[in-house]
Scaffold this motif. Structure first.
Motif, PDB file in Angstrom:
ATOM      1  N   ASP A 102      10.691  27.065   6.357  1.00  0.00           N
ATOM      2  CA  ASP A 102       9.677  26.894   5.336  1.00  0.00           C
ATOM      3  C   ASP A 102       8.888  28.100   5.228  1.00  0.00           C
ATOM      4  OD1 ASP A 102       7.762  26.238   3.192  1.00  0.00           O
ATOM      5  OD2 ASP A 102       6.785  24.605   4.718  1.00  0.00           O
ATOM      6  N   GLY A 103       9.520  28.913   4.038  1.00  0.00           N
ATOM      7  CA  GLY A 103       8.678  30.125   3.503  1.00  0.00           C
ATOM      8  C   GLY A 103       9.666  31.325   3.349  1.00  0.00           C
ATOM      9  N   ARG A 104       9.025  32.292   3.106  1.00  0.00           N
ATOM     10  CA  ARG A 104       9.876  33.680   3.075  1.00  0.00           C
ATOM     11  C   ARG A 104      10.862  33.878   4.148  1.00  0.00           C
ATOM     12  NH1 ARG A 104       6.994  38.343  -0.725  1.00  0.00           N
ATOM     13  NH2 ARG A 104       8.976  39.081  -0.398  1.00  0.00           N
ATOM     14  N   PHE A 105      11.872  34.225   3.854  1.00  0.00           N
ATOM     15  CA  PHE A 105      12.958  34.477   4.992  1.00  0.00           C
ATOM     16  C   PHE A 105      12.349  35.653   5.649  1.00  0.00           C
ATOM     17  CE2 PHE A 105      16.759  36.831   6.573  1.00  0.00           C
ATOM     18  CZ  PHE A 105      17.255  35.760   7.457  1.00  0.00           C
ATOM     19  N   THR A 106      11.988  36.664   5.010  1.00  0.00           N
ATOM     20  CA  THR A 106      11.323  37.924   5.837  1.00  0.00           C
ATOM     21  C   THR A 106      10.288  37.601   6.882  1.00  0.00           C
ATOM     22  OG1 THR A 106      11.756  38.983   3.572  1.00  0.00           O
ATOM     23  CG2 THR A 106      10.967  40.265   5.392  1.00  0.00           C
ATOM     24  N   GLU A 107       9.422  36.746   6.171  1.00  0.00           N
ATOM     25  CA  GLU A 107       8.048  36.502   7.088  1.00  0.00           C
ATOM     26  C   GLU A 107       8.371  35.433   8.208  1.00  0.00           C
ATOM     27  OE1 GLU A 107       5.598  38.090   6.453  1.00  0.00           O
ATOM     28  OE2 GLU A 107       6.414  39.365   4.642  1.00  0.00           O
ATOM     29  N   VAL A 108       9.376  34.561   7.895  1.00  0.00           N
ATOM     30  CA  VAL A 108       9.314  33.247   9.030  1.00  0.00           C
ATOM     31  C   VAL A 108      10.186  33.510  10.058  1.00  0.00           C
ATOM     32  CG1 VAL A 108       8.223  31.881   7.357  1.00  0.00           C
ATOM     33  CG2 VAL A 108      10.501  31.741   7.546  1.00  0.00           C
ATOM     34  N   THR A 109      11.398  34.613   9.809  1.00  0.00           N
ATOM     35  CA  THR A 109      12.260  34.672  10.580  1.00  0.00           C
ATOM     36  C   THR A 109      11.982  35.482  12.000  1.00  0.00           C
ATOM     37  OG1 THR A 109      14.060  34.350   8.890  1.00  0.00           O
ATOM     38  CG2 THR A 109      14.801  35.018  10.976  1.00  0.00           C
ATOM     39  N   THR A 110      11.315  35.038  12.753  1.00  0.00           N
ATOM     40  CA  THR A 110      10.766  35.906  13.963  1.00  0.00           C
ATOM     41  C   THR A 110      12.123  36.103  14.688  1.00  0.00           C
ATOM     42  OG1 THR A 110      10.326  33.928  15.250  1.00  0.00           O
ATOM     43  CG2 THR A 110       8.407  34.728  13.991  1.00  0.00           C
ATOM     44  N   ARG A 111      11.761  36.787  15.807  1.00  0.00           N
ATOM     45  CA  ARG A 111      12.960  37.238  16.834  1.00  0.00           C
ATOM     46  C   ARG A 111      13.202  36.056  17.592  1.00  0.00           C
ATOM     47  NH1 ARG A 111      14.465  42.148  18.952  1.00  0.00           N
ATOM     48  NH2 ARG A 111      12.855  43.373  17.833  1.00  0.00           N
ATOM     49  N   GLU A 112      12.090  35.305  17.842  1.00  0.00           N
ATOM     50  CA  GLU A 112      12.420  34.060  18.765  1.00  0.00           C
ATOM     51  C   GLU A 112      12.902  32.735  17.903  1.00  0.00           C
ATOM     52  OE1 GLU A 112      12.260  33.954  21.842  1.00  0.00           O
ATOM     53  OE2 GLU A 112      11.774  31.988  22.445  1.00  0.00           O
ATOM     54  N   ALA A 113      12.590  32.689  16.760  1.00  0.00           N
ATOM     55  CA  ALA A 113      13.283  31.619  15.823  1.00  0.00           C
ATOM     56  C   ALA A 113      14.678  31.918  15.759  1.00  0.00           C
ATOM     57  CB  ALA A 113      12.800  31.560  14.470  1.00  0.00           C
ATOM     58  N   PHE A 114      14.805  33.134  15.617  1.00  0.00           N
ATOM     59  CA  PHE A 114      16.477  33.574  15.376  1.00  0.00           C
ATOM     60  C   PHE A 114      17.125  33.247  16.490  1.00  0.00           C
ATOM     61  CE2 PHE A 114      19.995  36.547  15.350  1.00  0.00           C
ATOM     62  CZ  PHE A 114      20.344  36.931  14.220  1.00  0.00           C
ATOM     63  N   ARG A 115      16.622  33.848  17.778  1.00  0.00           N
ATOM     64  CA  ARG A 115      17.269  33.518  19.043  1.00  0.00           C
ATOM     65  C   ARG A 115      17.639  31.967  19.394  1.00  0.00           C
ATOM     66  NH1 ARG A 115      16.472  31.877  23.665  1.00  0.00           N
ATOM     67  NH2 ARG A 115      14.312  31.550  23.397  1.00  0.00           N
ATOM     68  N   ILE A 116      16.554  31.466  19.046  1.00  0.00           N
ATOM     69  CA  ILE A 116      16.705  29.839  19.552  1.00  0.00           C
ATOM     70  C   ILE A 116      17.722  29.248  18.531  1.00  0.00           C
ATOM     71  CG2 ILE A 116      15.462  27.596  19.481  1.00  0.00           C
ATOM     72  CD1 ILE A 116      12.975  29.125  20.373  1.00  0.00           C
ATOM     73  N   SER A 117      17.751  29.461  17.015  1.00  0.00           N
ATOM     74  CA  SER A 117      18.497  28.959  16.250  1.00  0.00           C
ATOM     75  C   SER A 117      20.044  29.397  16.435  1.00  0.00           C
ATOM     76  CB  SER A 117      18.128  29.505  14.816  1.00  0.00           C
ATOM     77  OG  SER A 117      18.852  28.846  13.910  1.00  0.00           O
ATOM     78  N   LEU A 118      20.092  30.727  16.795  1.00  0.00           N
ATOM     79  CA  LEU A 118      21.636  31.157  16.869  1.00  0.00           C
ATOM     80  C   LEU A 118      22.205  30.566  18.192  1.00  0.00           C
ATOM     81  CD1 LEU A 118      23.286  33.232  15.233  1.00  0.00           C
ATOM     82  CD2 LEU A 118      21.093  32.673  14.492  1.00  0.00           C
ATOM     83  N   ASP A 119      21.166  30.498  19.409  1.00  0.00           N
ATOM     84  CA  ASP A 119      21.664  30.125  20.580  1.00  0.00           C
ATOM     85  C   ASP A 119      22.085  28.358  20.609  1.00  0.00           C
ATOM     86  OD1 ASP A 119      22.071  29.732  23.420  1.00  0.00           O
ATOM     87  OD2 ASP A 119      20.115  29.493  23.802  1.00  0.00           O
ATOM     88  N   VAL A 120      21.315  27.491  20.131  1.00  0.00           N
ATOM     89  CA  VAL A 120      21.374  26.361  20.226  1.00  0.00           C
ATOM     90  C   VAL A 120      22.379  26.043  18.927  1.00  0.00           C
ATOM     91  CG1 VAL A 120      20.349  24.131  19.677  1.00  0.00           C
ATOM     92  CG2 VAL A 120      19.067  25.764  21.226  1.00  0.00           C
ATOM     93  N   SER A 121      22.505  26.622  17.987  1.00  0.00           N
ATOM     94  CA  SER A 121      23.343  26.226  16.847  1.00  0.00           C
ATOM     95  C   SER A 121      24.713  26.784  16.620  1.00  0.00           C
ATOM     96  CB  SER A 121      22.616  26.247  15.363  1.00  0.00           C
ATOM     97  OG  SER A 121      21.239  25.740  15.480  1.00  0.00           O
ATOM     98  N   ALA A 122      24.822  27.802  17.376  1.00  0.00           N
ATOM     99  CA  ALA A 122      26.023  28.685  17.069  1.00  0.00           C
ATOM    100  C   ALA A 122      26.608  28.848  18.616  1.00  0.00           C
ATOM    101  CB  ALA A 122      25.692  29.799  16.366  1.00  0.00           C
ATOM    102  N   TYR A 123      26.037  29.628  19.605  1.00  0.00           N
ATOM    103  CA  TYR A 123      26.538  30.024  20.866  1.00  0.00           C
ATOM    104  C   TYR A 123      27.072  28.820  21.474  1.00  0.00           C
ATOM    105  CZ  TYR A 123      27.545  31.267  25.263  1.00  0.00           C
ATOM    106  OH  TYR A 123      27.937  31.693  26.596  1.00  0.00           O
ATOM    107  N   SER A 124      26.133  27.773  21.182  1.00  0.00           N
ATOM    108  CA  SER A 124      26.549  26.360  21.907  1.00  0.00           C
ATOM    109  C   SER A 124      28.088  26.012  21.754  1.00  0.00           C
ATOM    110  CB  SER A 124      25.742  25.342  21.555  1.00  0.00           C
ATOM    111  OG  SER A 124      25.745  24.984  20.060  1.00  0.00           O
ATOM    112  N   LEU A 125      28.736  26.279  20.527  1.00  0.00           N
ATOM    113  CA  LEU A 125      30.084  25.696  20.414  1.00  0.00           C
ATOM    114  C   LEU A 125      30.998  26.580  21.510  1.00  0.00           C
ATOM    115  CD1 LEU A 125      32.288  24.460  18.551  1.00  0.00           C
ATOM    116  CD2 LEU A 125      32.324  26.573  17.188  1.00  0.00           C
ATOM    117  N   ILE A 126      30.595  27.861  21.674  1.00  0.00           N
ATOM    118  CA  ILE A 126      31.387  28.850  22.612  1.00  0.00           C
ATOM    119  C   ILE A 126      30.947  28.131  23.796  1.00  0.00           C
ATOM    120  CG2 ILE A 126      31.764  31.235  23.527  1.00  0.00           C
ATOM    121  CD1 ILE A 126      30.394  32.329  21.009  1.00  0.00           C
TER     122      ILE A 126
END
Ligand code: NAD
Length: 273
Positions: A114-138
């Motif tokens: 919710d909000g501007r991509f630049t502002e709300v995409t923290t390093r931690e949110a990026f890490r969690i999102s990519l880990d659970v949603s994408a790396y998990s397939l591997i």
């Protein structure tokens, strides 16, 4: 079980998955896409096993999935290698081999949706999102491979936000792009093992995960008006696509993103209509 009434009734196709075993990761409740897939697979004769992440989720998931009399219901948090290893060690005690893996999992911290991509995409949110949603397939596919000794099919769930910008979907879209790319690399890597890997890119559906995305209601309304077919999809449409991809009907299909979205993905500009 005699009291079982399907949430998403399936018109049987004559035992398309008879003799197959399918591990389904991603049922949270009976509104989950994974549940619609499980019901269709069950109706087509597959033997099932399920995973859930952690004890608290298990309390909600187990009573739902028990209805399909699965071979196993396993605790598996995809953010943890130890949890994945443990789940597959348990599964191995029940099944010496299996045929199908459904990955229907995603998670992005709510504040990043919710909000501007630049502002709300923290390093931690990026890490969690990519880990659970994408790396998990591997991670899940790596664990599944030794048990897919007779070949197999892996299918994951994606969304148009991985190809085009969907406001507020933000880093969840970046994760879907990574998921689809991972799917293709897995498909190439596992082709010699006769393991096919594909994705279904589904149109919007009301589920627990979708409830966290701002503007979901508007999106459903717009899809019903603006897609080529002028209607929303249903859970059962995704289930049928999964049946196709995971059955022998798709025996020479791998590395594919199958869009089940009333044609939404082909549109460039809709405002001129
Ligand atoms: P859902 O909330 O029912 O399913 C999401 C699942 O992810 C839940 O079962 C949850 O337990 C699981 N999950 C989250 N974190 C996990 C972790 N650490 N370990 C293991 N499991 C974890 O919602 P859904 O809409 O059925 O989502 C299923 C998939 O479909 C997701 O990949 C989602 O992005 C995708 N999808 C959904 C839509 C939609 O509009 N609902 C559209 C396209 C794609």
């Amino acid at each position: 079980m005699s009291s079982y009434t399907p949430t998403y009734p399936h018109q049987p196709l004559g035992g398309l998955l008879k003799g197959k075993r399918a591990l389904i990761a991603g049922v949270a409740n009976d509104r989950s896409i994974a549940w619609a897939i499980a019901e269709a697979f069950h109706a087509e004769g597959a033997e099932l096993a399920f995973t859930y992440p952690g004890e608290a989720m298990g309390k909600r998931v187990i009573p739902v999935v028990e209805q399909l009399e699965p071979a196993a219901i396993l605790d598996c948090d995809v953010a943890s290698d130890a949890s994945i290893d443990n789940a597959f060690a348990q599964l191995k005690k029940k099944w010496e081999s299996f045929d199908i893996l459904i990955h229907s999992i995603a998670y992005t911290p709510r504040e990043a949706l919710d909000g501007r991509f630049t502002e709300v995409t923290t390093r931690e949110a990026f890490r969690i999102s990519l880990d659970v949603s994408a790396y998990s397939l591997i991670g899940l596919t790596r664990a599944a491979r030794p048990l897919m000794s007779k070949g197999g099919s892996v299918a994951c769930l994606s969304y148009i936000g991985g190809e085009k910008v969907v406001p507020n979907y933000n880093v969840a879209g970046v994760a879907k792009a990574a998921l689809e790319a991972s799917m293709r690399y897995l498909a190439e890597d596992l082709g010699p093992d006769n393991i096919r890997v594909n994705a279904i890119s589904a149109g919007p559906l009301k589920t627990l995960a979708a409830a966290g995305i701002k503007g979901m209601r508007t999106m459903l309304g717009e899809n019903a008006e603006k897609t080529p077919l002028r209607r929303n999809i249903g859970h059962e449409d995704v289930a049928r696509a999964a049946l196709y991809l995971c059955s022998d009907l798709a025996k020479n299909v791998t590395g594919e993103v199958l869009h089940v979205d009333s044609g939404q993905n082909i549109m460039g500009v809709v405002s001129m209509r």
